[in-house]
Design a protein around this motif. Structure first.
Motif, PDB file in Angstrom:
ATOM      1  N   ARG A  26       0.796  -1.234   0.000  1.00 28.39           N
ATOM      2  CA  ARG A  26       0.000   0.000   0.000  1.00 28.39           C
ATOM      3  C   ARG A  26       0.825   1.279   0.000  1.00 28.39           C
ATOM      4  O   ARG A  26       0.283   2.351  -0.287  1.00 28.39           O
ATOM      5  CB  ARG A  26      -0.928  -0.012   1.222  1.00 28.39           C
ATOM      6  CG  ARG A  26      -1.913  -1.176   1.193  1.00 28.39           C
ATOM      7  CD  ARG A  26      -2.742  -1.238   2.450  1.00 28.39           C
ATOM      8  NE  ARG A  26      -3.531  -2.465   2.493  1.00 28.39           N
ATOM      9  CZ  ARG A  26      -4.325  -2.818   3.505  1.00 28.39           C
ATOM     10  NH1 ARG A  26      -4.438  -2.018   4.556  1.00 28.39           N
ATOM     11  NH2 ARG A  26      -4.993  -3.960   3.464  1.00 28.39           N
ATOM     12  N   PRO A  32       2.670   1.195  -4.806  1.00 28.69           N
ATOM     13  CA  PRO A  32       2.049   2.242  -5.637  1.00 28.69           C
ATOM     14  C   PRO A  32       3.010   3.349  -6.050  1.00 28.69           C
ATOM     15  O   PRO A  32       2.787   4.031  -7.057  1.00 28.69           O
ATOM     16  CB  PRO A  32       0.940   2.807  -4.729  1.00 28.69           C
ATOM     17  CG  PRO A  32       0.739   1.803  -3.668  1.00 28.69           C
ATOM     18  CD  PRO A  32       2.046   1.129  -3.477  1.00 28.69           C
ATOM     19  N   ALA A  33       4.079   3.543  -5.277  1.00 28.37           N
ATOM     20  CA  ALA A  33       5.005   4.645  -5.559  1.00 28.37           C
ATOM     21  C   ALA A  33       6.186   4.217  -6.411  1.00 28.37           C
ATOM     22  O   ALA A  33       6.728   5.027  -7.180  1.00 28.37           O
ATOM     23  CB  ALA A  33       5.517   5.228  -4.235  1.00 28.37           C
ATOM     24  N   TRP A  87       7.101   5.189 -10.119  1.00 26.51           N
ATOM     25  CA  TRP A  87       7.377   6.593 -10.421  1.00 26.51           C
ATOM     26  C   TRP A  87       8.851   6.933 -10.282  1.00 26.51           C
ATOM     27  O   TRP A  87       9.256   8.047 -10.632  1.00 26.51           O
ATOM     28  CB  TRP A  87       6.518   7.504  -9.544  1.00 26.51           C
ATOM     29  CG  TRP A  87       5.077   7.386  -9.931  1.00 26.51           C
ATOM     30  CD1 TRP A  87       4.092   6.723  -9.257  1.00 26.51           C
ATOM     31  CD2 TRP A  87       4.479   7.893 -11.120  1.00 26.51           C
ATOM     32  NE1 TRP A  87       2.920   6.789  -9.947  1.00 26.51           N
ATOM     33  CE2 TRP A  87       3.127   7.507 -11.105  1.00 26.51           C
ATOM     34  CE3 TRP A  87       4.952   8.631 -12.202  1.00 26.51           C
ATOM     35  CZ2 TRP A  87       2.242   7.830 -12.126  1.00 26.51           C
ATOM     36  CZ3 TRP A  87       4.079   8.961 -13.222  1.00 26.51           C
ATOM     37  CH2 TRP A  87       2.740   8.563 -13.180  1.00 26.51           C
ATOM     38  N   LEU A  91       6.987  11.825  -4.658  1.00 26.14           N
ATOM     39  CA  LEU A  91       5.808  11.852  -5.529  1.00 26.14           C
ATOM     40  C   LEU A  91       5.342  13.277  -5.787  1.00 26.14           C
ATOM     41  O   LEU A  91       4.939  13.620  -6.907  1.00 26.14           O
ATOM     42  CB  LEU A  91       4.679  11.034  -4.906  1.00 26.14           C
ATOM     43  CG  LEU A  91       4.886   9.516  -4.873  1.00 26.14           C
ATOM     44  CD1 LEU A  91       3.766   8.843  -4.075  1.00 26.14           C
ATOM     45  CD2 LEU A  91       4.940   8.943  -6.283  1.00 26.14           C
ATOM     46  N   LEU A 138      -2.639   9.634 -12.582  1.00 29.44           N
ATOM     47  CA  LEU A 138      -2.157   8.384 -11.983  1.00 29.44           C
ATOM     48  C   LEU A 138      -1.165   8.667 -10.852  1.00 29.44           C
ATOM     49  O   LEU A 138      -1.178   7.999  -9.812  1.00 29.44           O
ATOM     50  CB  LEU A 138      -1.506   7.508 -13.051  1.00 29.44           C
ATOM     51  CG  LEU A 138      -2.455   6.895 -14.087  1.00 29.44           C
ATOM     52  CD1 LEU A 138      -1.659   6.188 -15.178  1.00 29.44           C
ATOM     53  CD2 LEU A 138      -3.422   5.906 -13.417  1.00 29.44           C
ATOM     54  N   CYS A 139      -0.318   9.670 -11.060  1.00 31.21           N
ATOM     55  CA  CYS A 139       0.632  10.029 -10.011  1.00 31.21           C
ATOM     56  C   CYS A 139      -0.088  10.567  -8.776  1.00 31.21           C
ATOM     57  O   CYS A 139       0.270  10.247  -7.640  1.00 31.21           O
ATOM     58  CB  CYS A 139       1.620  11.060 -10.556  1.00 31.21           C
ATOM     59  SG  CYS A 139       3.078  11.308  -9.514  1.00 31.21           S
ATOM     60  N   ALA A 160      -3.064   9.694  -7.875  1.00 27.59           N
ATOM     61  CA  ALA A 160      -3.672   8.523  -7.231  1.00 27.59           C
ATOM     62  C   ALA A 160      -2.651   7.805  -6.353  1.00 27.59           C
ATOM     63  O   ALA A 160      -2.978   7.318  -5.253  1.00 27.59           O
ATOM     64  CB  ALA A 160      -4.226   7.580  -8.299  1.00 27.59           C
ATOM     65  N   SER A 161      -1.403   7.740  -6.812  1.00 23.71           N
ATOM     66  CA  SER A 161      -0.344   7.140  -5.993  1.00 23.71           C
ATOM     67  C   SER A 161      -0.117   7.961  -4.730  1.00 23.71           C
ATOM     68  O   SER A 161       0.073   7.408  -3.638  1.00 23.71           O
ATOM     69  CB  SER A 161       0.949   7.036  -6.801  1.00 23.71           C
ATOM     70  OG  SER A 161       0.803   6.181  -7.909  1.00 23.71           O
ATOM     71  N   SER A 219      -2.863   7.075  -2.262  1.00 20.12           N
ATOM     72  CA  SER A 219      -2.675   5.761  -1.641  1.00 20.12           C
ATOM     73  C   SER A 219      -1.601   5.807  -0.568  1.00 20.12           C
ATOM     74  O   SER A 219      -1.784   5.274   0.542  1.00 20.12           O
ATOM     75  CB  SER A 219      -2.302   4.732  -2.711  1.00 20.12           C
ATOM     76  OG  SER A 219      -1.987   3.489  -2.124  1.00 20.12           O
ATOM     77  N   VAL A 220      -0.478   6.442  -0.889  1.00 17.40           N
ATOM     78  CA  VAL A 220       0.616   6.513   0.080  1.00 17.40           C
ATOM     79  C   VAL A 220       0.222   7.374   1.275  1.00 17.40           C
ATOM     80  O   VAL A 220       0.496   7.026   2.428  1.00 17.40           O
ATOM     81  CB  VAL A 220       1.890   7.057  -0.602  1.00 17.40           C
ATOM     82  CG1 VAL A 220       2.996   7.270   0.435  1.00 17.40           C
ATOM     83  CG2 VAL A 220       2.363   6.104  -1.692  1.00 17.40           C
TER      84      VAL A 220
END
Length: 401
Positions: A216, A220-221, A224, A285, A378-379, A381-382, A385-386
Motif C-alpha cells: 500500500r 504504488p510509488a 514513479w 511523488l 495516476l501520479c 492517485a499514488s 494511496s501513500v
C-alpha cells in the motif's frame, strides 16, 4: 589496501559500472541508425530485449544472493557486464551481437540491483562499518547506481562524437574499467554467513512482499522512480514541435539534466526520511507531480526552457523516489529476505521504464499532452494511496525507534 570502514565503496563502484554498461547503448542509437542502417524496429528491439533479461534477473538475483551470498552474485554481475560490452564490440557486423549484448546487460543489471544493493547495505552496518548512519546503505546504493546510469550515456556520447572508433571505443573503455574492479571486489568480505543462508527454494518467494506496507505504500510509488525519469528525458522533449534541427542536441540536454538531477538530489531523500511515516516517498511523488504540471505548461506554451526545467524536476522526483523507496524496503525486509524484497522493489520501479512506450503507443490516437494529463492523474492517485497509509503498517523497528 582497503580501508576497513570503506568496504562498501568498491561494491558501490561495481554497481556504478554495471549501470554504466546498461545505459551506454542509449547514446549510440543514432550511430547504428544513421551509419549502419539499422531499422527503427531493430533498435527498439534491442532496447526491449534488455528488459527481457532484467526482470527475471531482478526476481531471481535477490533470492540467489540470500541463498548463496551477496559477493558471488555481485561478481557475476560485473563479469556479465564485461561480456555484454565485449559482445557489442561486434555490433557493426550484425545486429545479433547487439541483441545478445543487450540481453546480457539486462541480466547483469538485474543481478546487481538486487544483490549488490543488498551487499552495500550490509557493508554499511556493523560489523563492517561500526558508526554508519541508519539508511546509509540504501542512500549509497541509490546514489552510485543512478550515477552509473548517468555516466554511461554521457561518456559513450562524448566518445562517440569526439573520439576515434565510435562504434568500439565506448565499449572498450567500459571493459577496461570493469576488469580491475572485479579484482578489487574479489578482496571484499562476504556479508551473508553460511549459517544465515537459506535454501534457494525457500527464498524464491519473500513473505515480506505481502506485507501491507509494501503493497500500500511502496508498490504504488515505486514505478514513479524510473517512470518520472524516463518521462523527463523521453516524453518531455517530444512535447515540443518547434525544435527543428536542434532536437538531437536538445534531447541530449534533457537526458543530462534529468539523470543529473536524479543523482544530485539524493542526499535530500535521506534528510527527509522518517521511519514513522512515508514522508520521503510523499516528497518524491510531490516532486514528480510538480514536474508533470511543468511539462504540461511547457507543452502548451511550446517553451523549451520551461520544458528543460520540467525534465530537471522530474529527474529530481526519480532520484528522491529511488532512495526513499529503497529505505522503506530495507526497513521492512528481514535479513534473510533482503535480496528478494530488494528485487521486488526494483522490478516495480522498472515498470516505470515502460511509460514512454505506453505514451508513444496511445499517441497514435490521442494527443501526447492528454496522455501526460493521464500520467499526472495516476501520479496523484499514488500520492493518495501513500498518504492514506503513511503511518500505517509500520515495521516493528520503526515503531520502536
Amino acid at each position: 589496501m582497503l580501508h576497513p570502514h570503506r568496504l562498501w565503496l568498491p561494491a558501490a563502484l561495481s554497481l556504478t559500472l554495471v549501470g554504466w554498461g546498461a545505459n551506454q547503448f542509449a547514446s549510440l542509437l543514432a550511430l547504428y541508425r544513421q551509419d549502419y542502417g539499422f531499422s527503427e524496429l531493430a533498435v527498439t528491439g534491442m532496447l526491449g530485449i534488455y528488459v527481457a533479461g532484467l526482470v527475471p534477473a531482478l526476481l531471481l538475483g535477490g533470492p540467489f544472493s540470500d541463498a548463496a551470498g551477496r559477493k558471488r552474485i555481485a561478481l557475476w554481475a560485473i563479469a556479465l557486464s564485461v561480456v555484454a560490452s565485449a559482445a557489442m564490440l561486434f555490433g557493426t557486423l550484425s545486429p545479433l551481437p547487439l541483441y545478445a549484448g543487450r540481453l546480457l546487460a539486462g541480466v547483469a543489471t538485474g543481478m546487481a540491483m538486487a544483490a549488490t544493493t543488498s551487499w552495500i547495505k550490509e557493508l554499511s552496518q556493523p560489523p563492517w562499518e561500526e558508526h554508519a548512519q541508519i539508511g546509509a546503505g540504501a542512500r549509497r546504493a541509490a546514489l552510485f547506481s543512478a550515477g552509473g546510469f548517468w555516466l554511461g550515456p554521457v561518456a559513450a556520447g562524448l566518445l562517440a562524437n569526439w573520439a576515434p572508433a565510435p562504434e568500439t571505443l565506448p565499449y572498450l573503455v567500459h571493459i577496461a574499467l570493469c576488469i580491475p574492479m572485479v579484482l578489487i571486489a574479489l578482496r571484499l568480505p562476504e556479508t551473508r554467513a553460511r549459517g544465515e543462508r537459506v535454501g534457494l527454494r525457500a527464498r524464491l518467494v519473500a513473505p515480506s512482499g505481502a506485507h501491507p506496507r509494501f503493497r500500500r505504500v511502496i508498490a504504488p510509488a515505486a514505478p514513479w522512480a524510473f517512470g518520472s525519469g524516463t518521462i523527463g528525458f523521453a516524453v518531455v522533449p517530444a512535447l515540443l514541435t518547434n525544435l527543428g534541427d536542434a532536437r538531437l542536441l536538445y534531447t541530449t540536454a534533457a537526458v543530462a539534466l534529468t539523470l543529473g538531477a536524479g543523482v544530485l538530489i539524493q542526499p535530500l531523500a535521506r534528510r527527509v526520511d522518517d521511519p514513522g511515516s512515508a514522508r520521503a516517498i510523499l516528497t518524491a511523488l510531490g516532486t514528480s507531480v510538480a514536474g508533470l504540471v511543468l511539462a504540461l505548461v511547457a507543452g502548451l506554451a511550446l517553451n523549451p526552457w520551461l520544458a528543460l526545467l520540467a525534465s530537471t524536476v522530474l529527474g529530481a522526483g526519480y532520484g528522491l523516489m529511488l532512495v526513499s523507496g529503497l529505505l522503506e524496503t530495507q526497513r521492512l525486509a528481514p535479513p534473510a529476505e533482503l535480496g528478494a524484497l530488494t528485487g521486488y522493489y526494483y522490478t516495480l520501479a522498472y515498470i516505470g521504464f515502460l511509460a514512454p512506450t505506453v505514451i508513444a503507443f496511445f499517441a497514435q490516437w490521442f494527443p501526447t499532452l492528454s496522455l501526460v494529463i493521464v500520467a499526472l492523474l495516476l501520479c496523484l492517485a499514488s500520492v493518495a494511496s501513500v498518504a492514506l497509509n503513511s503511518r500505517k503498517h509500520l515495521p516493528v523497528a520503526a515503531l520502536s525507534a
